[in-house]
Design an enzyme around this catalytic site. Sequence first.
Site, PDB file in Angstrom:
ATOM      1  CB  SER A   1      22.660 -37.366 -47.853  1.00 49.14           C
ATOM      2  OG  SER A   1      24.584 -37.600 -48.179  1.00 49.14           O
TER       3      SER A   1
ATOM      4  CE1 TYR B   1      25.886 -32.195 -47.323  1.00 48.29           C
ATOM      5  CE2 TYR B   1      25.928 -34.407 -47.201  1.00 48.29           C
ATOM      6  CZ  TYR B   1      25.556 -33.772 -47.586  1.00 48.29           C
ATOM      7  OH  TYR B   1      24.924 -33.647 -48.734  1.00 48.29           O
TER       8      TYR B   1
ATOM      9  CE  LYS C   1      22.163 -32.495 -47.476  1.00 47.96           C
ATOM     10  NZ  LYS C   1      20.785 -32.299 -48.385  1.00 47.96           N
TER      11      LYS C   1
HETATM   12  P1  NAI Z   1      25.775 -27.023 -54.960  1.00 47.04           P
HETATM   13  O1  NAI Z   1      26.691 -27.259 -54.045  1.00 47.04           O
HETATM   14  O2  NAI Z   1      26.209 -27.288 -56.510  1.00 47.04           O
HETATM   15  O3  NAI Z   1      24.523 -26.618 -55.167  1.00 47.04           O
HETATM   16  C1  NAI Z   1      23.823 -26.815 -53.580  1.00 47.04           C
HETATM   17  C2  NAI Z   1      23.500 -25.291 -53.672  1.00 47.04           C
HETATM   18  O4  NAI Z   1      22.070 -25.176 -52.238  1.00 47.04           O
HETATM   19  C3  NAI Z   1      24.302 -24.153 -54.354  1.00 47.04           C
HETATM   20  O5  NAI Z   1      23.756 -23.622 -55.149  1.00 47.04           O
HETATM   21  C4  NAI Z   1      24.258 -22.817 -52.651  1.00 47.04           C
HETATM   22  O6  NAI Z   1      24.883 -21.694 -53.407  1.00 47.04           O
HETATM   23  C5  NAI Z   1      22.775 -23.142 -52.581  1.00 47.04           C
HETATM   24  N1  NAI Z   1      22.955 -23.034 -51.382  1.00 47.04           N
HETATM   25  C6  NAI Z   1      22.661 -23.062 -50.412  1.00 47.04           C
HETATM   26  N2  NAI Z   1      22.608 -22.611 -48.900  1.00 47.04           N
HETATM   27  C7  NAI Z   1      21.582 -21.842 -49.688  1.00 47.04           C
HETATM   28  C8  NAI Z   1      20.443 -21.530 -48.656  1.00 47.04           C
HETATM   29  N3  NAI Z   1      20.863 -21.042 -47.382  1.00 47.04           N
HETATM   30  N4  NAI Z   1      20.020 -20.387 -49.114  1.00 47.04           N
HETATM   31  C9  NAI Z   1      19.795 -20.861 -50.817  1.00 47.04           C
HETATM   32  N5  NAI Z   1      20.362 -21.714 -50.927  1.00 47.04           N
HETATM   33  C10 NAI Z   1      21.481 -22.712 -50.794  1.00 47.04           C
HETATM   34  O7  NAI Z   1      25.609 -29.282 -54.702  1.00 47.04           O
HETATM   35  P2  NAI Z   1      24.529 -30.400 -54.767  1.00 47.04           P
HETATM   36  O8  NAI Z   1      25.803 -31.772 -55.380  1.00 47.04           O
HETATM   37  O9  NAI Z   1      24.323 -29.923 -55.943  1.00 47.04           O
HETATM   38  O10 NAI Z   1      23.932 -30.675 -53.788  1.00 47.04           O
HETATM   39  C11 NAI Z   1      22.603 -30.190 -53.565  1.00 47.04           C
HETATM   40  C12 NAI Z   1      21.595 -31.268 -52.939  1.00 47.04           C
HETATM   41  O11 NAI Z   1      21.800 -32.679 -52.385  1.00 47.04           O
HETATM   42  C13 NAI Z   1      22.824 -30.452 -51.312  1.00 47.04           C
HETATM   43  O12 NAI Z   1      21.399 -30.788 -50.091  1.00 47.04           O
HETATM   44  C14 NAI Z   1      23.288 -31.877 -51.320  1.00 47.04           C
HETATM   45  O13 NAI Z   1      23.460 -31.848 -49.610  1.00 47.04           O
HETATM   46  C15 NAI Z   1      22.927 -32.699 -51.836  1.00 47.04           C
HETATM   47  N6  NAI Z   1      23.187 -34.290 -52.266  1.00 47.04           N
HETATM   48  C16 NAI Z   1      24.126 -33.701 -52.877  1.00 47.04           C
HETATM   49  C17 NAI Z   1      25.357 -34.953 -53.235  1.00 47.04           C
HETATM   50  C18 NAI Z   1      25.723 -35.818 -54.414  1.00 47.04           C
HETATM   51  O14 NAI Z   1      26.674 -36.071 -54.902  1.00 47.04           O
HETATM   52  N7  NAI Z   1      26.236 -33.851 -55.220  1.00 47.04           N
HETATM   53  C19 NAI Z   1      24.944 -36.368 -52.653  1.00 47.04           C
HETATM   54  C20 NAI Z   1      23.996 -36.397 -51.380  1.00 47.04           C
HETATM   55  C21 NAI Z   1      23.220 -35.115 -51.130  1.00 47.04           C
END
Ligand code: NAI
Length: 322
Positions: free
Chosen positions: A153, A166, A170
Site C-alpha cells: 500500500s 496498517y 504493509k
Molecule cells: P476488502 O475489505 O473489500 O477486501 C479484503 C478481503 O480480505 C475481505 O473480503 C476480507 O473478508 C478478506 N480477509 C480479511 N482477513 C482475512 C483473512 N485473515 N483470511 C482470508 N481473508 C481475509 O478491501 P479491499 O479494498 O478490496 O482490499 C484488498 C487488499 O488491498 C487489502 O490487502 C488492502 O489492504 C489492500 N489495499 C487496498 C486499497 C484500496 O484503496 N482499496 C489501498 C491499498 C491497499
Amino acid sequence: MTNIRFDDQVVIVTGAGGGLGRAYALDIARRGGAVVVNDLGGTVEGDSRSTAMADRVVDEITAAGGRAIANYDSVAEAEGAQNIVDAALQAFGRVDALVNNAGTMRIASLEDSSDEDLESLISVHLAGSYQVSKAVWPHMKRQGYGRLVFTASSAGLFGHEGQGCYGAAKAGVFGLMNGFALEGESHGILCNAIMPNAYSRMTDKAQEHIDPQMLQRASALLSEVQNAMQPEFTAGLVSFLLSRHCTSTHGMYSSCAGRIARAFVGVTAGWQGSREVPATAEDVAGNFDEICSPGRGIYAPLGPADEFRIVMSQPSPFAGGD
Ligand code: NAI
C-alpha cells in the site's frame, strides 16, 4: 496485441470475496484460469467469519462458465494457509500463481492504537502473505514456475495519517516481496508488489475517519476519479503480473485512478564525506542541503550490493591522490 490467458493454469486469490480480490478473481476466470476464491468472510476490522462472501464470487464465476472453488480459511494461520494451497491442489492438481490480497484495516493514530491492533494487522497482512507464499513455495519450486503478487500500500511506502499500524504491516509486505523475489528468480518464480487504490468497503470505512470539511474540499477531485477508482481498474495490472508474459520480478507497481506506474525507492547522490575519518554532526549539518538535494540525481538501488556499487562509483573528494 498480447493476449493474456490462464488456460490450464490455477490461481489462488486470497481475500477474494469482495472489493479488489473479487475483481481479480473474475478477470482471471474470464481469461480461462481456475481460481481458488479464498475469503474469511469477516468485517473490515477482521472480526467474525462466514462462507457467504467467497461462495458469492464462486457463484458469479461459475454462472459465467468459469472454474472456481471457495475456501474460507484465514491466511493469518499457518494451518489455514496450507489448507488454501491443499484445496487448490485437490481441486485442480496444480498452482501457478498467488495473489496475497486478503487484508483488514484498523484506523487509529499510533497513540490510540492497541497492541492488539498492531498484532492483528501484522498477522493478516505480513504474516498472512508470508504463510500462504511459504505454503505454495515448494510446489512452485518443484514445477519451476510461479507468479506471486503481494498487496502492499502507498500507506506503507509513503505513510498515511491514522494508518500507522496498517502502514507498518504493509511496509513489511514490501520486505517480504523483496526476499521471495530474490529466492524465487532462479526457480522461475517471479514476485512483485502492488499499491492499489480503489473504492471498496475498506475505503468506505477509512472515509468515515476523514474530516468532513476536507472531504468536501476534495469532492471535485473525487468525483473526477470516481469511475477509475473501481477495483476493475487494478485487475489488468494484477492479471499481467500473474501471467506467463510477465518477466518482471522484485518490482513495485502503483495503480491509481487509471494510471499504472512502477515505483522505486530513491536515494540522492548525497554528500560523500571522508572515508578516513567519520563525519561529525557538524559535517552533517553543514552538508545537509547536499545530502537531501535530488539535484545531482536520484538512484534506485536494487539491493545493498547495488547501493555500494553506486557509492563506490563516486570517488571521495577527501581521498588522498598521488
Ligand atoms: P476488502 O475489505 O473489500 O477486501 C479484503 C478481503 O480480505 C475481505 O473480503 C476480507 O473478508 C478478506 N480477509 C480479511 N482477513 C482475512 C483473512 N485473515 N483470511 C482470508 N481473508 C481475509 O478491501 P479491499 O479494498 O478490496 O482490499 C484488498 C487488499 O488491498 C487489502 O490487502 C488492502 O489492504 C489492500 N489495499 C487496498 C486499497 C484500496 O484503496 N482499496 C489501498 C491499498 C491497499
